[in-house]
Design an enzyme around this catalytic site. Structure first.
Site, PDB file in Angstrom:
ATOM      1  N   ARG A 159       0.835  -1.207   0.000  1.00  0.00           N
ATOM      2  CA  ARG A 159       0.000   0.000   0.000  1.00  0.00           C
ATOM      3  C   ARG A 159       0.873   1.261   0.000  1.00  0.00           C
ATOM      4  O   ARG A 159       0.440   2.319  -0.405  1.00  0.00           O
ATOM      5  CB  ARG A 159      -0.929  -0.009   1.216  1.00  0.00           C
ATOM      6  CG  ARG A 159      -2.142   0.837   1.020  1.00  0.00           C
ATOM      7  CD  ARG A 159      -2.987   0.875   2.266  1.00  0.00           C
ATOM      8  NE  ARG A 159      -4.395   0.641   1.961  1.00  0.00           N
ATOM      9  CZ  ARG A 159      -5.328   0.519   2.888  1.00  0.00           C
ATOM     10  NH1 ARG A 159      -5.014   0.581   4.161  1.00  0.00           N
ATOM     11  NH2 ARG A 159      -6.585   0.330   2.547  1.00  0.00           N
ATOM     12  N   PRO A 175       9.220  -1.871   8.851  1.00  0.00           N
ATOM     13  CA  PRO A 175       8.098  -2.688   9.311  1.00  0.00           C
ATOM     14  C   PRO A 175       7.949  -2.581  10.826  1.00  0.00           C
ATOM     15  O   PRO A 175       8.860  -2.112  11.516  1.00  0.00           O
ATOM     16  CB  PRO A 175       8.509  -4.107   8.911  1.00  0.00           C
ATOM     17  CG  PRO A 175      10.001  -4.083   8.869  1.00  0.00           C
ATOM     18  CD  PRO A 175      10.414  -2.682   8.513  1.00  0.00           C
ATOM     19  N   SER A 176       6.834  -3.050  11.326  1.00  0.00           N
ATOM     20  CA  SER A 176       6.657  -3.109  12.780  1.00  0.00           C
ATOM     21  C   SER A 176       7.661  -4.106  13.370  1.00  0.00           C
ATOM     22  O   SER A 176       7.921  -5.164  12.787  1.00  0.00           O
ATOM     23  CB  SER A 176       5.236  -3.562  13.115  1.00  0.00           C
ATOM     24  OG  SER A 176       5.156  -3.905  14.477  1.00  0.00           O
ATOM     25  N   GLU A 249      -2.537   7.105   8.255  1.00  0.00           N
ATOM     26  CA  GLU A 249      -3.691   6.203   8.346  1.00  0.00           C
ATOM     27  C   GLU A 249      -3.737   5.717   9.782  1.00  0.00           C
ATOM     28  O   GLU A 249      -2.944   4.856  10.163  1.00  0.00           O
ATOM     29  CB  GLU A 249      -3.503   5.002   7.416  1.00  0.00           C
ATOM     30  CG  GLU A 249      -3.264   5.334   5.969  1.00  0.00           C
ATOM     31  CD  GLU A 249      -4.524   5.756   5.270  1.00  0.00           C
ATOM     32  OE1 GLU A 249      -5.587   5.188   5.575  1.00  0.00           O
ATOM     33  OE2 GLU A 249      -4.455   6.669   4.444  1.00  0.00           O
ATOM     34  N   CYS A 283      -8.323  -1.725  11.632  1.00  0.00           N
ATOM     35  CA  CYS A 283      -8.681  -0.322  11.872  1.00  0.00           C
ATOM     36  C   CYS A 283     -10.107  -0.015  11.468  1.00  0.00           C
ATOM     37  O   CYS A 283     -10.730   0.880  12.012  1.00  0.00           O
ATOM     38  CB  CYS A 283      -7.727   0.588  11.113  1.00  0.00           C
ATOM     39  SG  CYS A 283      -7.763   0.295   9.330  1.00  0.00           S
ATOM     40  N   GLU A 442     -12.560  -2.392   2.847  1.00  0.00           N
ATOM     41  CA  GLU A 442     -12.466  -1.514   1.690  1.00  0.00           C
ATOM     42  C   GLU A 442     -11.940  -2.248   0.453  1.00  0.00           C
ATOM     43  O   GLU A 442     -11.356  -3.322   0.563  1.00  0.00           O
ATOM     44  CB  GLU A 442     -11.580  -0.315   2.014  1.00  0.00           C
ATOM     45  CG  GLU A 442     -10.109  -0.612   2.205  1.00  0.00           C
ATOM     46  CD  GLU A 442      -9.725  -0.926   3.651  1.00  0.00           C
ATOM     47  OE1 GLU A 442     -10.605  -1.291   4.446  1.00  0.00           O
ATOM     48  OE2 GLU A 442      -8.524  -0.823   3.971  1.00  0.00           O
TER      49      GLU A 442
END
Ligand code: NAD
Length: 479
Positions: A159, A175-176, A249, A283, A442
């Site tokens: 994304r 990244p996390s 976001e 989310c 979405e």
């Protein structure tokens, strides 16, 4: 042997010798999976310099050639889909079916963004002067930084990187620290696709280290961040001295409204699905329900029956479970504490309401709470777990007003068979997305953007793509 993850900088994997490392563990059974480097400022700067060096010639390539590289990466993702899904499940805890969807969606998303290559169009604007043409060009922004959360760790790389790269930007991804392994696998595929060095870089690390360095670096022209509201605010503050462009976001507290005109079976199924997908750690998923009094008992009975059927467990040990563990101990403790506080404030637990028995994994029972009130934390703060709080309302207007009275403004939904009610909700709900008679989720060609504290800017579709461009207007006097 435990895998040592190596940063991917300037087209090469570089050992993190001399850097601190932290453990990456499977949340279903605490198995040690890998060790990820905590990149320091020097490493982050090295990655940013590589991205900066690579950017002008990447932007100079015809967009269709940039698309060719993206398509190669998408093809490699499909060829490695099974192993990638296994890794995602192992380090993040989602069920294998969902991890497979995430991998397939990621490949499709990259192809979708590649398809824009021939459509990143400028404009020709009529001039007030004779012999002048005005052109609006779409240009790359430069070096972008993508800072990622852990809940859809693989998809979120795409994304960020796919719209950034197709529009001529280069990127450094962080990244996390909870779920870095799949990102290093992604980098391997980037290497196989022979993307020019420096166009895509990956640095491991935590928020206070690599995340903060990226946010405050003057070398970054745009930060694209997905994560919590609190971190979003920190990043905005860190970016302020450089006026770095932001795309944020952030969190959500999505309301689901069920009116007296709803198909209650459909509403119960969609809301339950939306609440338990990824163990409630999404989310945009339904985080609070407002149901009209006339149908409240019937709806609560149906949704509770559905939630009661949800089976949880270690998704790799039992591939038939609907729900895996929460991502870590903090996530589990947070959900448990919120439910306790709601109970103390007068909410009633009619299903679940506790950490799952047994000592393996961070599992919380599928939970339904009734007699919830708008002033309770459980109706206002993001839960991020499989807990469904329900409030009874007297009208659609009341449900819309309560929905809007929130710090968050990402997604919302309404269940009704009455067209007038559906349209009234669409007009009244102040959210980036509204779903009518379906679960919250979405599409890549939509536009995923939060209002209020849920974010700045958005992702996906044409509007998400254009976030990675800036304009240059040329006034050409030629006559
Ligand atoms: P988080 O904010 O804790 O961490 C996200 C990332 O930010 C991690 O990589 C972390 O290392 C980094 N980070 C932490 N502190 C930082 C700092 N000071 N500077 C720079 N980077 C820093 O979020 P999380 O717990 O990983 O993810 C869950 C959150 O993400 C939820 O709130 C969820 O709603 C949100 N989310 C939003 C969307 C969306 O599209 N709006 C999508 C997925 C998740």
């Amino acid at each position: 042997m435990t895998r040592q993850l190596e940063n991917f900088i300037d087209g090469r994997f570089v050992s993190g010798d001399g850097l601190e490392h932290i453990d990456v563990r499977n949340p279903a059974n605490n198995e040690l999976l890998a060790r990820v480097p905590l990149s320091d400022q020097a490493v982050v700067d090295e990655a940013l310099l590589a991205a900066k060096r690579a950017q002008p010639s990447w932007e100079a390539l015809p967009a269709i050639q940039r698309a060719g590289y993206l398509r190669k990466i998408a093809t490699l993702i499909r060829a490695n889909a099974a192993a990638l899904a296994d890794t995602i499940t192992r380090e993040q805890g989602k069920v294998l079916g969902l991890a497979q969807v995430e991998v397939a969606f990621t490949a499709d998303y990259i192809d979708y963004m590649a398809e824009w290559a021939r459509r990143i169009e400028g404009e020709v604007i009529p001039s007030d002067r004779a012999g002048e043409s005005i052109f609006l060009m779409r240009r790359a922004i430069g070096v972008t930084a993508g800072i990622l959360p852990w809940n859809f760790p693989f998809f979120l790389i795409a994304r960020k990187m796919a719209p950034a790269l197709i529009t001529g930007n280069t990127i450094v991804i962080k990244p996390s620290e909870e779920t870095p392994i799949n990102a290093y696998d992604f980098a391997r595929l980037v290497a196989q696709a022979e993307l020019p060095p420096g166009v895509f870089n990956l640095v491991g690390g935590n928020g206070a280290g690599a995340g903060a360095h990226l946010s405050e670096s003057p070398m970054v022209n745009m930060i694209s961040f997905t994560g919590s509201v609190a971190t979003g605010k920190r990043i905005m503050a860190a970016a302020a001295p450089n006026l770095t462009r932001l795309n944020l976001e952030l969190g959500g507290k999505a309301p689901a409204i069920v009116t007296a005109q709803a198909d209650l079976d459909m509403a119960a199924k969609a809301i339950c699905d939306s609440r338990v997908i990824n163990t409630g750690q999404v989310c945009n998923c339904a985080e609070r329900v407002y149901v009209e009094r006339a149908v409240a008992n019937a709806f609560i009975e149906k949704v509770t029956a559905r939630m009661a059927e949800v089976r949880y467990g270690d998704p790799l040990a039992d591939p038939t479970v609907h729900m895996g563990p929460l991502v870590n101990r903090q996530g589990l403790d947070k959900v448990a504490a919120m439910v306790e506080r709601a109970r103390g404030a007068g909410a009633e637990v009619i299903l679940g309401g506790s950490v799952a028995p047994g000592d393996q994994g961070y599992h919380y029972l599928p939970t339904v709470m009734i007699n919830c009130r708008h002033d309770m934390e459980i109706m206002r703060a993001e839960i991020f777990g499989p807990v469904l709080p329900i409030q009874v309302v007297d009208s659609l207007d009341e449900a819309i007003a309560l929905s809007n009275d929130s710090e968050f403004g990402l997604t919302s939904s309404i269940f009704t068979r009455d067209l007038k009610e559906a349209m009234a909700a669409c007009n009244g709900l102040r959210f980036g997305e509204t779903y009518v008679n379906r679960e919250h989720f979405e599409a890549m060609q939509g536009f995923h953007a939060g209002r209020r504290h849920s974010g700045v800017g958005g992702a996906d579709g044409k509007h998400g793509l254009l976030e990675y461009t800036e304009t240059q207007v040329v006034y050409m006097q030629h006559g």
